[in-house]
Design an enzyme around this catalytic site. Structure first.
Site, PDB file in Angstrom:
ATOM      1  N   ASP A   1      -7.930  -9.174  -2.221  1.00  0.00           N
ATOM      2  CA  ASP A   1      -6.859  -9.933  -1.584  1.00  0.00           C
ATOM      3  C   ASP A   1      -7.364 -11.260  -1.018  1.00  0.00           C
ATOM      4  O   ASP A   1      -6.709 -12.305  -1.171  1.00  0.00           O
ATOM      5  CB  ASP A   1      -6.165  -9.116  -0.494  1.00  0.00           C
ATOM      6  CG  ASP A   1      -7.129  -8.403   0.452  1.00  0.00           C
ATOM      7  OD1 ASP A   1      -8.347  -8.704   0.429  1.00  0.00           O
ATOM      8  OD2 ASP A   1      -6.661  -7.548   1.227  1.00  0.00           O
TER       9      ASP A   1
ATOM     10  N   HIS B   1       0.229   0.809   9.182  1.00  0.00           N
ATOM     11  CA  HIS B   1      -0.788   1.286   8.250  1.00  0.00           C
ATOM     12  C   HIS B   1      -1.782   2.144   9.015  1.00  0.00           C
ATOM     13  O   HIS B   1      -2.026   1.919  10.204  1.00  0.00           O
ATOM     14  CB  HIS B   1      -1.499   0.075   7.627  1.00  0.00           C
ATOM     15  CG  HIS B   1      -2.410   0.387   6.483  1.00  0.00           C
ATOM     16  ND1 HIS B   1      -3.651   0.956   6.646  1.00  0.00           N
ATOM     17  CD2 HIS B   1      -2.258   0.193   5.145  1.00  0.00           C
ATOM     18  CE1 HIS B   1      -4.229   1.099   5.463  1.00  0.00           C
ATOM     19  NE2 HIS B   1      -3.409   0.654   4.536  1.00  0.00           N
TER      20      HIS B   1
ATOM     21  N   ASP C   1       0.845  -1.190   0.000  1.00  0.00           N
ATOM     22  CA  ASP C   1       0.000   0.000   0.000  1.00  0.00           C
ATOM     23  C   ASP C   1       0.882   1.242   0.000  1.00  0.00           C
ATOM     24  O   ASP C   1       2.058   1.199   0.404  1.00  0.00           O
ATOM     25  CB  ASP C   1      -0.895   0.019   1.238  1.00  0.00           C
ATOM     26  CG  ASP C   1      -2.274  -0.568   0.957  1.00  0.00           C
ATOM     27  OD1 ASP C   1      -2.628  -0.702  -0.226  1.00  0.00           O
ATOM     28  OD2 ASP C   1      -2.976  -0.889   1.918  1.00  0.00           O
TER      29      ASP C   1
END
Length: 690
Positions: free
Chosen positions: A408, A432, A296
């Site tokens: 995913d 994240h 990401d």
């Protein structure tokens, strides 16, 4: 000699896990790398002190022996770069931590390795004590050795006993004088005393959308990562936004540093599935890398985890997807989940049973966390960090063309069906931005939650008509309707109609569906949020709560009569005053369906606290959507077997590189980093390296 010590004379040992310290020494980060807390065993008669953390009561001899952490402040001033640590005289530190303990059970289960060697180099005299744990989190002392200044401690350790779980780690003890770690590493060998024949390389695929600052910081971290550049073919950035990373201040310096190891591909916003599929496709087309690592853009990466994932994948007995865990960027010691699965009967994602979500390792360290010692086998790994062998990509294809959500999870299920497992590897992780302050099941993403979950179930559910997913879909529709969330329900109905139309809609609608979904949602008042809560009329209660108590959730015995009464109420006109003024302000955490169902109108906060929207009950919309939901679910029930066959038959087609190429060709402009397009003959009109 301990049965855990092995002799491997003449063996070739490969370093797969170097002991590291944080890149930026931070109080929250440090606990993930080195542990300054004492660790004693619960049940050994040691009285618990305030703040102790344990899964067993202190002093209870009937309980199994488990570590108890006495929380203390770390010594950030003792960190000596990425590999070294000073230890004060008379002190003891443990490397039984998330990033530095060796996840022996994962290597035992999935790889060809049969033994691990610990090497510890000291700059000053000290004692190295080696421990292991089992699947229950119980620890054993393996061996200990005093090491002279400038000396090296080595121990060759068996992996045989780690069938269900367990780690190795070591503590470093200083005597009357201070000691210092210079470096330490874990090395492995196989039964024949060998190693993989060739070194593997990877490409890194980063998908970004209007986060140029985050993306540039990630590129800068990769450019400066020790060891990563040596195994890196290229970083491919799929920039799908309008705020471009190449326009960010400092990009030119990072691009110059990475040189031909960086490529930026411009394309329309095709979501995570389109961005990561493009990364897979470009890596496949280049034909140089053994693996593609999906990252990401809005993460902080631990670069050592990249190397560990690659090394682990090389040693796996069969091609294996290797994922990293995810920590909270703004609460750095907190791990969101230690392993993910798809519960097949519900067909919904979630943590593997027994895993504690949002576990804070800065408060309760690895040695004091039994559930982390049992090996966790997963169905998939989130694409915040996921290493995929190119052999898997060649066999199972690219992502589902679904923009976001379930890409995913479905890929992990599809790979498993083809015989390729997924491993979430401890010691490989990123930080994240947390999704706890989001409720994307209510905004424009509700369409993708509903559609993509149903598509994934049609493709992979082993149960007749998807098991419980049909019933949950019906109940969820009703919950949104009685909660006055009409925009969410409109998107869910759109999703149902698209699923019923067959698999052809996936590729055909990918470039346009998001804009259409956003436009459809804006037509409803509950989607029109304002950052200024005073822009709404002041609340006025129609009537007080019954007996002065707020509504509570019905239980299984009261649900049916409660639901009948609530649905009947939804068909009646709202109180006239409630159409002009909300009855109350409702915080996002309190906006449950059983509370909202009793209101005619309310101003409800968004999950992130930045805005609020005015929900108003509308019997006409309720009736229309309830009819449409019933009809759509009837069709889904009747046609599930045929739809499942159709989606499964079409899967290889709509996930193939050739099918995706048509989407990419329609949306892509390729940019050669740091040069004009015409000046770089290696880059073709769609980013193809000739």
């Amino acid at each position: 000699m301990s049965t855990q010590i092995v002799e491997r004379p003449g063996a070739t040992w490969t370093t797969v896990h170097r002991v590291v310290l944080p890149m930026d020494v931070d109080a929250d980060d440090l606990a993930l790398y080195v542990d300054y807390d004492s660790a004693v065993s619960a049940g050994d008669g040691v009285a618990a002190r305030p703040g102790d953390v344990s899964d067993a009561p202190a002093g209870d001899a009937a309980q199994p022996s488990r570590s108890v952490a006495y929380r203390s402040e770390g010594h950030r001033e003792n960190v000596r770069g990425r590999r070294g640590l000073a230890v004060d005289a008379g002190s003891r530190v443990s490397f039984g931590t998330y990033f530095n303990a060796f996840p022996a059970s994962y290597w035992r289960r999935w790889t060809a390795a049969t033994a691990v060697r610990l090497r510890v180099d000291l700059a000053a005299a000290g004692t190295v004590v080696v421990y292991k744990s089992n699947a229950r989190g119980l620890r054993q002392r393996v061996t200990a050795c005093a090491v002279a200044a400038g000396g090296t401690f080595t121990a060759d350790l068996s992996l045989a006993a780690f069938g269900d779980g367990g780690w190795y780690w070591f503590d470093l003890v200083a005597g009357a004088e201070a000691t210092a770690l210079r470096s330490a590493e874990w090395q492995v060998t196989d039964a024949a005393g060998g190693a993989p024949a060739a070194r593997s390389t990877l490409s890194i695929a980063v998908t970004t959308y209007n986060r140029p600052d985050y993306c540039l910081a990630l590129l800068r971290a990769l450019a400066g990562a020790e060891g990563v550049r040596a195994v890196l073919d290229e970083v491919i950035v799929m920039d799908q936004g309008t705020q471009l990373v190449q326009d960010e201040a400092g990009f030119a310096d990072v691009a110059a540093d990475l040189g031909d190891q960086l490529r930026v591909v411009r394309q329309g916003n095709l979501g995570g599935s389109g961005g990561f599929s493009r990364g897979m496709r470009e890596t496949l087309r280049a034909g140089r890398s053994d693996y593609v690592l999906l990252l990401d853009d809005d993460i902080v990466v631990e670069p050592e985890g990249v190397l560990r994932a690659l090394q682990f994948a090389q040693w796996c007995r069969r091609p294996t997807i290797v994922g990293g865990h995810m920590f909270d960027m703004f609460d750095r010691g907190v791990m969101h989940s230690f392993g993910e699965r798809v519960e097949r009967y519900r067909f919904f994602w979630g943590s593997v049973p027994g895993v504690r979500e949002r576990h804070d390792l800065s408060a309760q360290n690895l040695r004091a966390t039994p559930f982390m010692h049992r090996r966790v086998d997963v169905d998939y790994n989130g694409w915040w960090m996921c290493l995929i062998p190119m052999s898997v990509v060649r066999e199972v294809g690219l992502s589902l063309p679904v923009f976001i959500k379930w890409d995913d999870a479905e890929y992990g299920l599809r790979a498993a069906d083809a015989g390729f497992p997924t491993v979430s590897l401890p010691g490989a992780a990123v930080w994240h931005v947390s999704w706890l302050d989001k409720d994307d099941g209510l905004d424009w993403q509700a369409y993708f939650h509903e559609r993509n979950r149903l598509v994934a179930a049609l493709l992979h559910s082993p149960y007749d008509r998807g098991g419980r997913i049909f019933r949950e879909s019906v109940f969820t529709d009703v919950k949104h309707l009685i909660s006055m969330q009409y925009s969410t329900e409109a998107l869910r109905l759109m999703a149902l109609r698209d699923v019923l139309s067959g698999p052809e809609h996936l590729l055909a609608s990918l470039p346009t569906r998001t804009a259409e979904v956003r436009a459809a949602r804006k037509e409803f008042g509950d989607a029109q949020a304002s950052a200024d809560i005073d822009s709404f009329p002041q609340p006025k209660a129609v009537k007080p709560p019954r007996k002065g108590k707020e509504p509570t959730s019905p239980n299984r015995f009261t649900l049916l009569p409660w639901a009948a009464g609530v649905v009947a109420r939804q068909l009646t006109p709202p109180e006239e005053v409630a159409t002009r003024r909300p009855e109350k302000h409702v915080a996002a955490m309190d906006a449950t369906w059983w509370r909202l169902a009793h209101l005619d109108s309310a101003v409800v906060s968004t999950a992130d606290g930045t805005a609020a929207a005015w929900y108003r009950r509308d019997p006409r919309t309720f009736r229309r959507f309830l009819r449409e939901s019933a009809a759509a679910h009837r069709d889904l029930w009747l046609n599930w077997p045929q739809l499942s066959k159709a989606y499964r038959a079409a899967l290889a087609g709509f996930t193939s590189p050739q099918a995706w190429d048509e989407v990419f060709d329609a949306s892509t402009v390729s940019i050669a980093t740091g040069t004009q397009l015409a000046a770089d003959p290696a880059v073709g009109p769609v980013g193809e390296r000739r």
